[in-house]
Write a protein that holds these residues in place. Structure first.
Motif, mmCIF file in Angstrom:
data_model
loop_
_atom_site.group_PDB
_atom_site.id
_atom_site.type_symbol
_atom_site.label_atom_id
_atom_site.label_comp_id
_atom_site.label_asym_id
_atom_site.label_seq_id
_atom_site.Cartn_x
_atom_site.Cartn_y
_atom_site.Cartn_z
ATOM 1 N N GLN A 24 0.821 -1.216 0.000
ATOM 2 C CA GLN A 24 0.000 0.000 0.000
ATOM 3 C C GLN A 24 0.857 1.269 0.000
ATOM 4 O O GLN A 24 0.464 2.265 -0.590
ATOM 5 C CB GLN A 24 -0.952 -0.003 1.190
ATOM 6 C CG GLN A 24 -2.002 -1.090 1.080
ATOM 7 C CD GLN A 24 -2.887 -1.166 2.305
ATOM 8 O OE1 GLN A 24 -2.685 -0.467 3.299
ATOM 9 N NE2 GLN A 24 -3.883 -2.028 2.253
ATOM 10 N N CYS A 25 1.997 1.212 0.646
ATOM 11 C CA CYS A 25 2.881 2.384 0.672
ATOM 12 C C CYS A 25 4.149 2.203 -0.156
ATOM 13 O O CYS A 25 4.722 3.186 -0.616
ATOM 14 C CB CYS A 25 3.281 2.710 2.108
ATOM 15 S SG CYS A 25 1.890 3.230 3.139
ATOM 16 N N GLY A 33 6.325 4.472 -3.426
ATOM 17 C CA GLY A 33 5.011 5.018 -3.722
ATOM 18 C C GLY A 33 4.823 6.123 -2.709
ATOM 19 O O GLY A 33 5.592 7.085 -2.697
ATOM 20 N N ASP A 34 3.878 5.941 -1.805
ATOM 21 C CA ASP A 34 3.727 6.888 -0.700
ATOM 22 C C ASP A 34 4.838 6.701 0.331
ATOM 23 O O ASP A 34 5.161 7.600 1.078
ATOM 24 C CB ASP A 34 2.365 6.714 -0.021
ATOM 25 C CG ASP A 34 1.216 7.156 -0.912
ATOM 26 O OD1 ASP A 34 1.444 7.934 -1.856
ATOM 27 O OD2 ASP A 34 0.076 6.715 -0.669
ATOM 28 N N GLY A 35 5.400 5.505 0.363
ATOM 29 C CA GLY A 35 6.508 5.192 1.272
ATOM 30 C C GLY A 35 7.806 5.084 0.494
ATOM 31 O O GLY A 35 7.818 5.116 -0.734
ATOM 32 N N PRO A 36 8.918 4.929 1.198
ATOM 33 C CA PRO A 36 10.215 4.870 0.527
ATOM 34 C C PRO A 36 10.418 3.609 -0.306
ATOM 35 O O PRO A 36 9.758 2.592 -0.087
ATOM 36 C CB PRO A 36 11.221 4.933 1.672
ATOM 37 C CG PRO A 36 10.483 4.521 2.877
ATOM 38 C CD PRO A 36 9.045 4.859 2.654
ATOM 39 N N ARG A 37 11.363 3.680 -1.216
ATOM 40 C CA ARG A 37 11.753 2.543 -2.041
ATOM 41 C C ARG A 37 12.444 1.524 -1.146
ATOM 42 O O ARG A 37 13.304 1.860 -0.342
ATOM 43 C CB ARG A 37 12.713 3.003 -3.131
ATOM 44 C CG ARG A 37 13.213 1.875 -4.025
ATOM 45 C CD ARG A 37 14.383 2.283 -4.899
ATOM 46 N NE ARG A 37 15.553 2.689 -4.134
ATOM 47 C CZ ARG A 37 16.415 1.844 -3.558
ATOM 48 N NH1 ARG A 37 16.237 0.559 -3.642
ATOM 49 N NH2 ARG A 37 17.448 2.310 -2.890
ATOM 50 N N MET A 49 15.524 -4.259 9.715
ATOM 51 C CA MET A 49 14.848 -4.759 10.914
ATOM 52 C C MET A 49 14.611 -3.637 11.914
ATOM 53 O O MET A 49 13.526 -3.500 12.470
ATOM 54 C CB MET A 49 15.677 -5.879 11.543
ATOM 55 C CG MET A 49 15.109 -6.414 12.843
ATOM 56 S SD MET A 49 13.535 -7.256 12.655
ATOM 57 C CE MET A 49 14.113 -8.912 12.393
ATOM 58 N N LYS A 50 15.609 -2.783 12.126
ATOM 59 C CA LYS A 50 15.460 -1.678 13.075
ATOM 60 C C LYS A 50 14.358 -0.721 12.623
ATOM 61 O O LYS A 50 13.528 -0.290 13.423
ATOM 62 C CB LYS A 50 16.778 -0.924 13.231
ATOM 63 C CG LYS A 50 16.682 0.180 14.249
ATOM 64 C CD LYS A 50 17.992 0.888 14.476
ATOM 65 C CE LYS A 50 17.791 1.963 15.525
ATOM 66 N NZ LYS A 50 18.984 2.734 15.761
ATOM 67 N N GLU A 51 14.340 -0.390 11.340
ATOM 68 C CA GLU A 51 13.323 0.528 10.817
ATOM 69 C C GLU A 51 11.928 -0.086 10.905
ATOM 70 O O GLU A 51 10.944 0.601 11.149
ATOM 71 C CB GLU A 51 13.653 0.915 9.374
ATOM 72 C CG GLU A 51 12.792 2.017 8.813
ATOM 73 C CD GLU A 51 12.939 3.358 9.526
ATOM 74 O OE1 GLU A 51 11.940 4.115 9.542
ATOM 75 O OE2 GLU A 51 14.015 3.667 10.057
ATOM 76 N N LEU A 52 11.842 -1.380 10.739
ATOM 77 C CA LEU A 52 10.563 -2.083 10.830
ATOM 78 C C LEU A 52 10.047 -2.085 12.268
ATOM 79 O O LEU A 52 8.872 -1.841 12.509
ATOM 80 C CB LEU A 52 10.728 -3.518 10.323
ATOM 81 C CG LEU A 52 9.477 -4.339 10.194
ATOM 82 C CD1 LEU A 52 8.626 -3.819 9.032
ATOM 83 C CD2 LEU A 52 9.825 -5.791 9.972
ATOM 84 N N MET A 59 5.308 5.170 9.248
ATOM 85 C CA MET A 59 5.002 3.751 9.259
ATOM 86 C C MET A 59 4.752 3.276 10.689
ATOM 87 O O MET A 59 5.472 3.659 11.614
ATOM 88 C CB MET A 59 6.172 2.968 8.660
ATOM 89 C CG MET A 59 5.858 1.501 8.480
ATOM 90 S SD MET A 59 7.168 0.629 7.621
ATOM 91 C CE MET A 59 8.046 -0.010 9.023
ATOM 92 N N PRO A 60 3.732 2.451 10.874
ATOM 93 C CA PRO A 60 3.499 1.916 12.220
ATOM 94 C C PRO A 60 4.577 0.893 12.560
ATOM 95 O O PRO A 60 5.144 0.253 11.672
ATOM 96 C CB PRO A 60 2.132 1.235 12.095
ATOM 97 C CG PRO A 60 2.007 0.892 10.653
ATOM 98 C CD PRO A 60 2.742 1.973 9.907
#
Length: 81
Positions: A24-25, A33-37, A49-52, A59-60
């Motif tokens: 979706q992003c 898209g709406d989120g980063p590549r 993993m850290k960003e997730l 991002m949630p």
């Protein structure tokens, strides 16, 4: 030295990428898209993993309860393809 990505299933990762709503992003192939590549050439696994787990932006957070480490490894394997 950055942690190497654990072995994952790209096939299952592609399914999870859709099922978890990542597309979706980040678009269906992770190309943004709406989120980063995220792909091709994703960031190193440890940073991914850290960003997730602890995102800096909109991002949630995806805790291990919502997305176990095995699923993360599968999604990362998909992004590597």
């Amino acid at each position: 030295m950055p942690a190497a990505a654990p072995a994952g299933s790209a096939e299952n990762g592609k399914k999870l990428f859709a099922d978890k709503g990542c597309f979706q992003c980040h678009n269906t192939l992770g190309q943004g898209g709406d989120g980063p590549r995220l792909a091709p050439r994703p960031i190193p696994y440890a940073a991914f993993m850290k960003e997730l787990r602890q995102p800096r932006d909109q991002m949630p957070p995806y805790t291990a309860k919502l997305m176990p480490d095995k699923e993360v490894a599968d999604i990362y394997a998909f992004l590597m393809t």
